[in-house]
Design a protein around this motif. Structure first.
Motif, PDB file in Angstrom:
ATOM      1  N   LEU A 136       0.901  -1.318   0.192  1.00 49.59           N
ATOM      2  CA  LEU A 136       0.066  -0.190  -0.039  1.00 49.59           C
ATOM      3  C   LEU A 136       0.830   1.163   0.153  1.00 49.59           C
ATOM      4  CD1 LEU A 136      -2.777  -0.960   2.669  1.00 49.59           C
ATOM      5  CD2 LEU A 136      -3.105  -0.887   0.177  1.00 49.59           C
ATOM      6  N   GLY A 137       2.177   1.253   0.558  1.00 49.28           N
ATOM      7  CA  GLY A 137       2.811   2.537   0.711  1.00 49.28           C
ATOM      8  C   GLY A 137       2.064   3.473   1.526  1.00 49.28           C
ATOM      9  N   GLU A 138       2.266   4.532   1.106  1.00 47.93           N
ATOM     10  CA  GLU A 138       1.522   5.871   1.901  1.00 47.93           C
ATOM     11  C   GLU A 138       0.034   5.463   2.120  1.00 47.93           C
ATOM     12  OE1 GLU A 138       2.244   9.396  -0.355  1.00 47.93           O
ATOM     13  OE2 GLU A 138       4.397   9.323  -0.328  1.00 47.93           O
ATOM     14  N   ARG A 139      -0.584   4.510   1.241  1.00 46.90           N
ATOM     15  CA  ARG A 139      -2.064   4.394   1.422  1.00 46.90           C
ATOM     16  C   ARG A 139      -2.378   3.700   2.830  1.00 46.90           C
ATOM     17  NH1 ARG A 139      -4.900   1.913  -3.429  1.00 46.90           N
ATOM     18  NH2 ARG A 139      -6.598   2.168  -2.351  1.00 46.90           N
ATOM     19  N   SER A 140      -1.228   3.191   3.744  1.00 45.81           N
ATOM     20  CA  SER A 140      -1.339   2.322   4.756  1.00 45.81           C
ATOM     21  C   SER A 140      -1.050   3.454   5.994  1.00 45.81           C
ATOM     22  CB  SER A 140      -0.275   1.266   4.904  1.00 45.81           C
ATOM     23  OG  SER A 140       1.252   1.909   5.048  1.00 45.81           O
ATOM     24  N   VAL A 141      -0.856   4.687   5.812  1.00 45.72           N
ATOM     25  CA  VAL A 141      -0.375   5.642   6.807  1.00 45.72           C
ATOM     26  C   VAL A 141      -1.932   6.010   7.151  1.00 45.72           C
ATOM     27  CG1 VAL A 141       0.386   8.054   7.449  1.00 45.72           C
ATOM     28  CG2 VAL A 141       1.582   6.411   5.982  1.00 45.72           C
ATOM     29  N   GLY A 142      -2.049   6.384   8.676  1.00 44.88           N
ATOM     30  CA  GLY A 142      -3.494   6.506   9.032  1.00 44.88           C
ATOM     31  C   GLY A 142      -4.246   5.374   9.523  1.00 44.88           C
ATOM     32  N   HIS A 143      -3.661   4.125   9.244  1.00 45.12           N
ATOM     33  CA  HIS A 143      -4.065   3.422   9.923  1.00 45.12           C
ATOM     34  C   HIS A 143      -3.585   2.095  10.782  1.00 45.12           C
ATOM     35  CE1 HIS A 143      -7.300   3.920   6.934  1.00 45.12           C
ATOM     36  NE2 HIS A 143      -6.736   4.001   5.697  1.00 45.12           N
ATOM     37  N   MET A 144      -4.000   1.985  11.915  1.00 39.80           N
ATOM     38  CA  MET A 144      -3.313   1.176  13.027  1.00 39.80           C
ATOM     39  C   MET A 144      -3.076  -0.264  12.336  1.00 39.80           C
ATOM     40  SD  MET A 144      -4.834   0.443  16.642  1.00 39.80           S
ATOM     41  CE  MET A 144      -5.256   2.181  17.056  1.00 39.80           C
ATOM     42  N   ASP A 145      -1.883  -0.795  13.016  1.00 43.83           N
ATOM     43  CA  ASP A 145      -1.739  -2.176  12.662  1.00 43.83           C
ATOM     44  C   ASP A 145      -2.571  -3.224  13.321  1.00 43.83           C
ATOM     45  OD1 ASP A 145      -0.218  -4.347  11.151  1.00 43.83           O
ATOM     46  OD2 ASP A 145       0.367  -4.759  13.353  1.00 43.83           O
ATOM     47  N   PRO A 146      -3.264  -4.112  12.760  1.00 47.80           N
ATOM     48  CA  PRO A 146      -4.237  -5.044  13.675  1.00 47.80           C
ATOM     49  C   PRO A 146      -3.025  -5.777  14.538  1.00 47.80           C
ATOM     50  CG  PRO A 146      -3.943  -5.696  11.342  1.00 47.80           C
ATOM     51  CD  PRO A 146      -3.425  -4.522  11.301  1.00 47.80           C
ATOM     52  N   GLY A 147      -2.156  -6.447  14.053  1.00 46.34           N
ATOM     53  CA  GLY A 147      -1.337  -7.151  15.077  1.00 46.34           C
ATOM     54  C   GLY A 147      -0.848  -6.389  16.243  1.00 46.34           C
ATOM     55  N   ALA A 148      -0.462  -5.055  16.110  1.00 45.43           N
ATOM     56  CA  ALA A 148      -0.092  -4.236  17.323  1.00 45.43           C
ATOM     57  C   ALA A 148      -1.067  -4.081  18.017  1.00 45.43           C
ATOM     58  CB  ALA A 148       0.451  -3.085  16.685  1.00 45.43           C
ATOM     59  N   ALA A 149      -2.418  -3.978  17.526  1.00 45.99           N
ATOM     60  CA  ALA A 149      -3.750  -3.845  18.586  1.00 45.99           C
ATOM     61  C   ALA A 149      -3.918  -5.240  19.385  1.00 45.99           C
ATOM     62  CB  ALA A 149      -4.462  -3.435  17.315  1.00 45.99           C
ATOM     63  N   SER A 150      -3.819  -6.396  18.731  1.00 47.98           N
ATOM     64  CA  SER A 150      -3.974  -7.385  19.290  1.00 47.98           C
ATOM     65  C   SER A 150      -3.020  -7.596  20.407  1.00 47.98           C
ATOM     66  CB  SER A 150      -4.182  -8.501  18.280  1.00 47.98           C
ATOM     67  OG  SER A 150      -2.961  -8.888  17.669  1.00 47.98           O
ATOM     68  N   ALA A 151      -1.712  -7.210  20.200  1.00 51.55           N
ATOM     69  CA  ALA A 151      -0.685  -7.499  21.374  1.00 51.55           C
ATOM     70  C   ALA A 151      -1.197  -6.698  22.424  1.00 51.55           C
ATOM     71  CB  ALA A 151       0.567  -6.997  20.633  1.00 51.55           C
ATOM     72  N   HIS A 152      -1.699  -5.377  22.342  1.00 53.36           N
ATOM     73  CA  HIS A 152      -1.993  -4.725  23.364  1.00 53.36           C
ATOM     74  C   HIS A 152      -3.253  -5.301  24.276  1.00 53.36           C
ATOM     75  CE1 HIS A 152      -4.209  -0.946  24.909  1.00 53.36           C
ATOM     76  NE2 HIS A 152      -3.066  -1.075  25.631  1.00 53.36           N
ATOM     77  N   VAL A 153      -4.140  -5.678  23.335  1.00 56.00           N
ATOM     78  CA  VAL A 153      -5.371  -6.373  23.944  1.00 56.00           C
ATOM     79  C   VAL A 153      -4.705  -7.568  24.898  1.00 56.00           C
ATOM     80  CG1 VAL A 153      -7.354  -7.704  23.319  1.00 56.00           C
ATOM     81  CG2 VAL A 153      -6.928  -5.772  22.111  1.00 56.00           C
ATOM     82  N   MET A 154      -3.989  -8.452  24.366  1.00 51.74           N
ATOM     83  CA  MET A 154      -3.509  -9.355  25.189  1.00 51.74           C
ATOM     84  C   MET A 154      -2.804  -9.025  26.495  1.00 51.74           C
ATOM     85  SD  MET A 154      -1.786 -11.545  22.140  1.00 51.74           S
ATOM     86  CE  MET A 154      -0.833 -12.642  22.755  1.00 51.74           C
ATOM     87  N   LEU A 155      -2.060  -8.098  26.411  1.00 52.32           N
ATOM     88  CA  LEU A 155      -1.314  -7.562  27.670  1.00 52.32           C
ATOM     89  C   LEU A 155      -2.047  -6.801  28.594  1.00 52.32           C
ATOM     90  CD1 LEU A 155       1.791  -6.104  25.987  1.00 52.32           C
ATOM     91  CD2 LEU A 155       1.687  -8.023  27.631  1.00 52.32           C
ATOM     92  N   VAL A 156      -3.177  -6.105  28.043  1.00 53.88           N
ATOM     93  CA  VAL A 156      -4.058  -5.632  29.168  1.00 53.88           C
ATOM     94  C   VAL A 156      -5.082  -6.802  29.732  1.00 53.88           C
ATOM     95  CG1 VAL A 156      -6.306  -4.312  29.125  1.00 53.88           C
ATOM     96  CG2 VAL A 156      -4.240  -3.424  27.851  1.00 53.88           C
ATOM     97  N   ALA A 157      -5.410  -7.807  28.923  1.00 52.68           N
ATOM     98  CA  ALA A 157      -6.237  -8.728  29.454  1.00 52.68           C
ATOM     99  C   ALA A 157      -5.446  -9.567  30.372  1.00 52.68           C
ATOM    100  CB  ALA A 157      -6.683  -9.805  28.396  1.00 52.68           C
ATOM    101  N   MET A 158      -4.006  -9.988  30.398  1.00 54.24           N
ATOM    102  CA  MET A 158      -3.558 -10.586  31.294  1.00 54.24           C
ATOM    103  C   MET A 158      -3.386  -9.854  32.615  1.00 54.24           C
ATOM    104  SD  MET A 158       0.010 -11.284  29.474  1.00 54.24           S
ATOM    105  CE  MET A 158       1.011 -12.000  30.764  1.00 54.24           C
ATOM    106  N   THR A 159      -2.892  -8.400  32.402  1.00 52.75           N
ATOM    107  CA  THR A 159      -2.669  -7.547  33.521  1.00 52.75           C
ATOM    108  C   THR A 159      -3.952  -7.471  34.386  1.00 52.75           C
ATOM    109  OG1 THR A 159      -1.092  -6.526  32.224  1.00 52.75           O
ATOM    110  CG2 THR A 159      -2.006  -5.399  34.020  1.00 52.75           C
ATOM    111  N   GLU A 160      -5.094  -7.289  33.800  1.00 49.57           N
ATOM    112  CA  GLU A 160      -6.207  -7.125  34.615  1.00 49.57           C
ATOM    113  C   GLU A 160      -6.498  -8.174  35.257  1.00 49.57           C
ATOM    114  OE1 GLU A 160      -7.737  -4.290  35.254  1.00 49.57           O
ATOM    115  OE2 GLU A 160      -6.162  -3.408  34.186  1.00 49.57           O
ATOM    116  N   ALA A 161      -6.363  -9.682  34.604  1.00 45.10           N
ATOM    117  CA  ALA A 161      -6.707 -10.893  35.400  1.00 45.10           C
ATOM    118  C   ALA A 161      -5.761 -11.091  36.510  1.00 45.10           C
ATOM    119  CB  ALA A 161      -6.512 -11.989  34.267  1.00 45.10           C
TER     120      ALA A 161
END
Length: 580
Positions: free
Chosen positions: A552-577
């Motif tokens: 995509l090149g420049e067309r990917s700017v402005g959009h969050m990477d889903p793998g990075a988003a799921s990494a954050h979800v994982m860490l938050v979940a284990m921390t809260e647990a």
């Protein structure tokens, strides 16, 4: 509300779509196909595999039917490994196919050049070699839209699979050895070029939502078969104008001169009928005729689809005498039949191959017991991740649909659902033993790129704390470091590539910084969450340099990477647990 609108599909439960489709395919073609292996994901030709013949194994994600299982049969592929929708088959799926067709002459894997397929088939090839089965791999790279000339090895595989698979299957049927089959398939790939156009989006069965937005008068030139954006988006044009643009890209990349001969494939992407496809072929034939290029044979229809996407692709295979001979050889499969006599199948010996096994006993009395994260609490933290990923599945898939193929949330949910099932019953095992079970469960269930990445991550993380029964702050940080190191060692991504690594690396850095300041387990996990969030948000500011979104090149700017988003979800979940 529009948010509640879902696309229509003839299916039962989304989680049953693959096994039910396989069951239906077998019942429709009982004379051609069977299924073998414990995973029930290896579709095998009834009259193809035999002693002394190279085993041809193709595969990839579902949703591209008739690719891939539709090309299993005499004279073409001996087996297909069937992945989830838009996701690579796992190594175990692939190994079931390899074990079913290996006849003493080695096996050859053929698949499209996508990160997940490369990692999973590579792992299967490594396992084959460890069992004494020679294995070669050919990655199809026909899509001219996905990388410029001179960087052909970076290109993705789309409908060119059709020609490369046919050539490989014919070479094996002719009795060529493994190296000769590999050479023929690679030669076909080197002389194959494709380009596509999308007129509408598709939707995953699990989400029922369109993967991306495409206006009613818009088209996407160079679209990939998973819904990946192409070279440009523009106003819908006439069939001749679209044909001209597709052919210009192909002919600029492929040297074709007066007297050359080609095979032509005009392929529908799922919702474009023969009427429109023949109009495209009309113009393609005119263009080739103006160059005095002869069409040896054409195929027009749906051969490599993208669920219900509207659009088409054009593929040319430049022929020489050997490729023409192999292309014309007879075959009989559900999706492709080339007329001609096929000799009776010779003897087939069922071989058994013992995989290398390793057993390691853990002396629990030697393990460190200080730290609040007991094996039971660790298991609860992992189950919390499974719940969080499921709750965020659609959001993660929506993020992926903008810059990828829209399946990240679905794929992660499948993997973590398998982990939940594996961990549902309490066991008297250590954290490292739990991690090993998680790795196998995730990999066997997922495939795709997430499967090998997180399977390797769990193994590395488990190894990092193998000297402990309970985890203290230092061990928890070491576990997070193991996750990051495992992902990097398997995938090779670095910070700034716009991947999950952009979240995991700062998570490790912040956690280690807090540990050095005397922080406890919760403080270190909170710091990891903050680091992952910063990294996740940073991915929206940069261009993608790896994976499908790299095109995509420049067309990917402005959009969050889903793998990075799921990494954050994982860490938050284990921390809260753990906090609870």
């Amino acid at each position: 509300m529009t948010d509640d609108i879902r696309t229509k599909k003839l299916m039962n439960a989304p989680e049953d779509i693959i096994p039910e489709a396989i069951e239906g395919m077998l019942s429709a073609h009982p004379d051609l196909l069977t299924v073998e292996g414990a995973t029930r994901r290896a579709i095998v030709a009834k009259d193809g595999p035999r002693d002394g013949k190279v085993g041809i194994i193709i595969g990839g994600g579902s949703g591209h039917e008739p690719a891939f299982a539709g090309y299993v049969g005499r004279g073409l592929a001996d087996a297909a490994a069937v992945g989830n929708v838009f996701a690579s088959p796992s190594p175990e799926h692939i190994m079931d196919a390899a074990r079913a067709v290996e006849g003493g002459a080695g096996v050859m894997f053929l698949y499209g050049n996508y990160t997940g397929d490369v990692m999973n088939f590579d792992m299967a090839a490594e396992e084959c070699e460890g069992m004494g089965i020679p294995a070669r791999s050919v990655q199809v790279t026909d899509d001219v839209a996905s990388a410029p000339k001179g960087r052909e090895k970076e290109r993705r595989g789309i409908a060119g699979d059709f020609f490369v698979f046919k050539i490989a299957g014919a070479a094996a049927e002719a009795g060529r050895d493994l190296e000769a089959c590999y050479a023929a398939a690679q030669h076909a790939n080197d002389n194959c070029r494709s380009m596509g156009v999308a007129l509408s989006a598709c939707s995953l069965p699990q989400t029922g939502k369109l993967n991306f937005d495409l206006g009613p008068r818009e088209m996407e030139i160079g679209m990939g078969i998973h819904g990946e954006p192409g070279m440009r988006r523009g106003h819908l044009e006439s069939a001749d104008a679209v044909s001209d643009e597709l052919m210009q890209a192909i002919l600029t990349d492929m040297e074709l001169g007066k007297g050359d001969e080609v095979a032509v494939l005009v392929n529908g992407l799922g919702a474009t009928g023969p009427l429109e496809l023949y109009i495209l072929h009309r113009r393609i034939a005119q263009i080739l005729g103006e160059r005095d290029v002869k069409i040896h044979h054409s195929w027009v229809g749906e051969y490599c689809t993208s669920l219900e996407m509207a659009g088409a692709s054009v593929t040319l295979l430049k022929l020489d005498d050997d490729l023409k001979t192999l292309l014309d050889m007879p075959c009989r499969t559900p999706a492709l039949t080339v007329a001609g006599s096929l000799e009776p199948v010779g003897k087939r010996t069922r071989r058994t191959h013992a995989a290398a096994s390793s057993t390691s006993g853990i002396e629990r009395s030697d393990l460190a017991i200080d730290g609040p994260v007991t094996p039971v609490r660790f298991r609860q933290m992992m189950l919390a991740i499974a719940d969080a990923i499921h709750a965020n599945r659609d959001w993660l898939s929506e993020l992926d649909g903008v810059i990828g193929d829209g399946d990240h949330g679905v794929t992660m949910d499948i993997g973590w659902t398998a982990v939940r099932k594996e961990l549902k019953d309490p066991t008297d095992e250590t954290v490292s033993e739990t991690c090993a079970r998680m790795a196998k469960a995730f990999l066997d269930a997922v495939g795709a790129s997430s499967g090998p990445l997180y399977a390797t991550a769990f193994r590395k993380a488990g190894e990092a704390v193998s000297d402990r029964l309970n985890l203290d702050a230092g061990a928890m940080v070491a576990w997070i470091e193991g996750i990051c190191a495992g992902i990097q060692s398997r995938g090779g991504a670095q910070v700034g590539d716009k991947t999950m690594i952009d979240a995991w690396v700062p998570a490790v850095a912040k956690a280690r910084e807090t540990l050095q300041s005397g922080g406890d387990v919760i403080a270190c996990l909170d710091a990891a969450c903050a680091g992952a969030k910063n990294g996740r948000d940073y991915t929206a500011e940069i261009e993608s340099r790896r994976g499908r979104s790299a095109k995509l090149g420049e067309r990917s700017v402005g959009h969050m990477d889903p793998g990075a988003a799921s990494a954050h979800v994982m860490l938050v979940a284990m921390t809260e647990a753990l906090r609870e």
